[in-house]
Design a protein around this motif. Structure first.
Motif, short mmCIF file in Angstrom:
data_model
loop_
_atom_site.label_atom_id
_atom_site.label_comp_id
_atom_site.label_asym_id
_atom_site.label_seq_id
_atom_site.Cartn_x
_atom_site.Cartn_y
_atom_site.Cartn_z
N SER A 20 93.59 55.45 6.72
CA SER A 20 93.52 53.94 6.98
C SER A 20 91.15 54.23 7.20
CB SER A 20 92.97 53.99 8.40
OG SER A 20 93.19 54.82 9.11
N LYS A 21 90.77 52.86 6.59
CA LYS A 21 89.40 52.22 6.62
C LYS A 21 88.78 51.47 7.73
CE LYS A 21 89.50 52.43 1.68
NZ LYS A 21 88.62 52.54 0.72
N TYR A 22 87.50 52.31 8.47
CA TYR A 22 87.32 51.80 9.57
C TYR A 22 85.85 51.44 9.46
CZ TYR A 22 87.33 56.69 10.94
OH TYR A 22 86.91 58.14 11.53
N VAL A 23 84.78 51.05 9.82
CA VAL A 23 83.51 50.88 9.93
C VAL A 23 83.02 51.34 11.37
CG1 VAL A 23 81.31 48.50 10.03
CG2 VAL A 23 83.61 48.10 8.50
N VAL A 24 82.13 52.20 10.98
CA VAL A 24 81.20 52.85 11.83
C VAL A 24 79.91 52.40 12.42
CG1 VAL A 24 79.91 54.91 12.50
CG2 VAL A 24 82.31 54.95 11.77
N GLY A 25 79.19 51.98 12.76
CA GLY A 25 78.60 51.08 13.04
C GLY A 25 77.18 51.25 14.25
N ASN A 26 75.36 50.87 13.81
CA ASN A 26 75.07 51.15 15.34
C ASN A 26 74.63 49.91 14.91
OD1 ASN A 26 72.87 52.12 16.41
ND2 ASN A 26 71.69 53.21 15.06
N SER A 27 74.37 49.33 15.86
CA SER A 27 73.71 47.83 16.24
C SER A 27 72.27 48.21 17.29
CB SER A 27 74.67 46.98 16.60
OG SER A 27 75.22 46.71 15.13
N ILE A 28 71.18 47.25 17.12
CA ILE A 28 70.17 47.15 17.99
C ILE A 28 69.85 45.49 18.60
CG2 ILE A 28 67.66 47.75 19.20
CD1 ILE A 28 68.51 49.93 17.10
N ASP A 29 70.39 45.30 19.63
CA ASP A 29 69.03 43.50 19.75
C ASP A 29 68.12 43.92 19.92
OD1 ASP A 29 69.08 41.30 21.19
OD2 ASP A 29 70.32 41.45 23.27
#
Length: 100
Positions: A55-64
């Motif tokens: 299965s594929k999934y997204v690992v992310g890092n976000s900053i406001d």
């Protein structure tokens, strides 16, 4: 996901999905709707990962970055207005560095 994005940003989200599917990564700015109706701007860096089960999934890092983004836009508007004012008034400015 589309329900938290302003409608005018839906095409950019579809482009994001194509990019992350094709290259396995994506980074940039994304605008979302806050629950109070305001807009939030996020700087993100996401990677597509495949799990052991395939299965594929997204690992992310976000900053406001909403506040800094708005300050940058305000500074750009101020600089443009100052340039236009200088052109109309036919004035300019200069800098002097002593000893050079």
């Amino acid at each position: 996901m589309l329900q938290i994005l302003p409608a005018k940003h839906h095409p950019a989200f579809h482009q994001y999905l194509r990019e992350i599917s094709q290259t396995g990564k994506s980074m940039g700015l994304m605008t979302t709707l806050h629950k109070n109706g305001s807009l939030k701007i996020w700087s993100y860096h996401n990677t597509l990962v495949t799990g052991r089960d395939g299965s594929k999934y997204v690992v992310g890092n976000s900053i406001d970055v909403t506040e800094s983004h708005l300050m940058e836009k305000d500074l750009q508007r101020t600089q443009e207005m100052l340039l236009q004012t200088n052109q109309v008034a036919r004035v300019g400015g200069w800098e002097v560095e002593p000893g050079q």
